[in-house]
Write a protein that holds these residues in place. Structure first.
Motif, PDB file in Angstrom:
ATOM      1  N   SER A 165       0.805  -1.221   0.000  1.00 35.80           N
ATOM      2  CA  SER A 165       0.000   0.000   0.000  1.00 35.80           C
ATOM      3  C   SER A 165       0.837   1.271   0.000  1.00 35.80           C
ATOM      4  O   SER A 165       0.298   2.359   0.151  1.00 35.80           O
ATOM      5  N   ASP A 166       2.138   1.151  -0.180  1.00 37.02           N
ATOM      6  CA  ASP A 166       3.006   2.327  -0.115  1.00 37.02           C
ATOM      7  C   ASP A 166       3.587   2.688  -1.483  1.00 37.02           C
ATOM      8  O   ASP A 166       4.667   3.252  -1.574  1.00 37.02           O
ATOM      9  N   LEU A 167       2.859   2.388  -2.546  1.00 34.03           N
ATOM     10  CA  LEU A 167       3.382   2.590  -3.895  1.00 34.03           C
ATOM     11  C   LEU A 167       2.789   3.821  -4.568  1.00 34.03           C
ATOM     12  O   LEU A 167       1.653   4.205  -4.299  1.00 34.03           O
ATOM     13  N   VAL A 168       3.582   4.413  -5.437  1.00 34.04           N
ATOM     14  CA  VAL A 168       3.108   5.476  -6.312  1.00 34.04           C
ATOM     15  C   VAL A 168       3.538   5.143  -7.732  1.00 34.04           C
ATOM     16  O   VAL A 168       4.509   4.410  -7.950  1.00 34.04           O
ATOM     17  N   LEU A 169       2.802   5.666  -8.684  1.00 33.83           N
ATOM     18  CA  LEU A 169       3.169   5.545 -10.094  1.00 33.83           C
ATOM     19  C   LEU A 169       3.733   6.877 -10.555  1.00 33.83           C
ATOM     20  O   LEU A 169       3.121   7.918 -10.320  1.00 33.83           O
ATOM     21  N   LEU A 170       4.887   6.823 -11.191  1.00 37.49           N
ATOM     22  CA  LEU A 170       5.438   8.013 -11.823  1.00 37.49           C
ATOM     23  C   LEU A 170       5.019   7.968 -13.279  1.00 37.49           C
ATOM     24  O   LEU A 170       5.393   7.042 -14.005  1.00 37.49           O
ATOM     25  N   CYS A 171       4.229   8.914 -13.696  1.00 40.90           N
ATOM     26  CA  CYS A 171       3.832   9.020 -15.097  1.00 40.90           C
ATOM     27  C   CYS A 171       4.889   9.872 -15.788  1.00 40.90           C
ATOM     28  O   CYS A 171       5.153  10.995 -15.342  1.00 40.90           O
ATOM     29  N   ILE A 172       5.491   9.318 -16.818  1.00 37.67           N
ATOM     30  CA  ILE A 172       6.593  10.032 -17.457  1.00 37.67           C
ATOM     31  C   ILE A 172       6.338  10.199 -18.951  1.00 37.67           C
ATOM     32  O   ILE A 172       5.693   9.375 -19.582  1.00 37.67           O
ATOM     33  N   ASP A 173       6.855  11.279 -19.465  1.00 41.18           N
ATOM     34  CA  ASP A 173       6.791  11.559 -20.893  1.00 41.18           C
ATOM     35  C   ASP A 173       8.094  11.057 -21.503  1.00 41.18           C
ATOM     36  O   ASP A 173       9.152  11.653 -21.276  1.00 41.18           O
ATOM     37  N   PRO A 174       8.055   9.958 -22.253  1.00 41.20           N
ATOM     38  CA  PRO A 174       9.295   9.391 -22.791  1.00 41.20           C
ATOM     39  C   PRO A 174      10.054  10.347 -23.704  1.00 41.20           C
ATOM     40  O   PRO A 174      11.273  10.248 -23.836  1.00 41.20           O
ATOM     41  N   GLU A 175       9.349  11.292 -24.303  1.00 39.21           N
ATOM     42  CA  GLU A 175      10.007  12.273 -25.172  1.00 39.21           C
ATOM     43  C   GLU A 175      10.890  13.239 -24.378  1.00 39.21           C
ATOM     44  O   GLU A 175      11.784  13.872 -24.944  1.00 39.21           O
ATOM     45  N   GLN A 176      10.636  13.356 -23.080  1.00 40.01           N
ATOM     46  CA  GLN A 176      11.384  14.289 -22.240  1.00 40.01           C
ATOM     47  C   GLN A 176      12.539  13.643 -21.476  1.00 40.01           C
ATOM     48  O   GLN A 176      13.341  14.340 -20.864  1.00 40.01           O
ATOM     49  N   ILE A 177      12.628  12.320 -21.494  1.00 42.82           N
ATOM     50  CA  ILE A 177      13.685  11.624 -20.766  1.00 42.82           C
ATOM     51  C   ILE A 177      15.018  11.833 -21.476  1.00 42.82           C
ATOM     52  O   ILE A 177      15.130  11.622 -22.684  1.00 42.82           O
ATOM     53  N   THR A 178      16.017  12.242 -20.707  1.00 41.74           N
ATOM     54  CA  THR A 178      17.318  12.517 -21.296  1.00 41.74           C
ATOM     55  C   THR A 178      18.213  11.286 -21.352  1.00 41.74           C
ATOM     56  O   THR A 178      19.154  11.242 -22.137  1.00 41.74           O
ATOM     57  N   ALA A 179      17.948  10.272 -20.539  1.00 38.26           N
ATOM     58  CA  ALA A 179      18.716   9.024 -20.562  1.00 38.26           C
ATOM     59  C   ALA A 179      18.209   8.139 -21.703  1.00 38.26           C
ATOM     60  O   ALA A 179      17.135   8.371 -22.262  1.00 38.26           O
ATOM     61  N   ASP A 180      18.979   7.127 -22.033  1.00 42.94           N
ATOM     62  CA  ASP A 180      18.564   6.182 -23.069  1.00 42.94           C
ATOM     63  C   ASP A 180      17.426   5.304 -22.575  1.00 42.94           C
ATOM     64  O   ASP A 180      17.426   4.850 -21.427  1.00 42.94           O
ATOM     65  N   ILE A 181      16.441   5.063 -23.433  1.00 41.14           N
ATOM     66  CA  ILE A 181      15.349   4.129 -23.159  1.00 41.14           C
ATOM     67  C   ILE A 181      15.449   3.002 -24.174  1.00 41.14           C
ATOM     68  O   ILE A 181      15.538   3.250 -25.382  1.00 41.14           O
TER      69      ILE A 181
END
Length: 90
Positions: A32-48
């Protein structure tokens, strides 16, 4: 942001929206201690890289570096139901 797996496995595990519920129920059921990080993949500076998950048969996004916080568009509580199962994120 750097998840623990960045150091231990060299990347951070991510899921696409349609994968979150199944992964949550398989790996984190009842937590019950979880959160979801919603991310915009176009804004990520690291490699995906989109890679197969062992024993799953699906492709998941993996971030090979720190997650720059300006790529996070929302932080959502990820709360299981009374039976411990997670609903599909809205």
């Amino acid at each position: 942001y750097k998840a623990g797996t960045l150091k231990s496995q060299g990347f951070m595990h991510c899921s696409k929206r349609d994968q979150v519920q199944a992964i949550g129920n398989r790996l984190f059921r009842g937590q019950s201690d979880l959160v979801l990080l919603c991310i915009d993949p176009e804004q990520i500076t690291a490699d995906i890289c989109y890679e197969h998950a062992e024993g799953c048969g699906e492709i998941f996004p993996h971030i090979y570096g720190a997650l720059n916080l300006d790529a996070v568009t929302a932080v959502l509580d990820f709360v299981p139901g009374e039976d411990g199962a997670f609903p599909h994120p809205s």
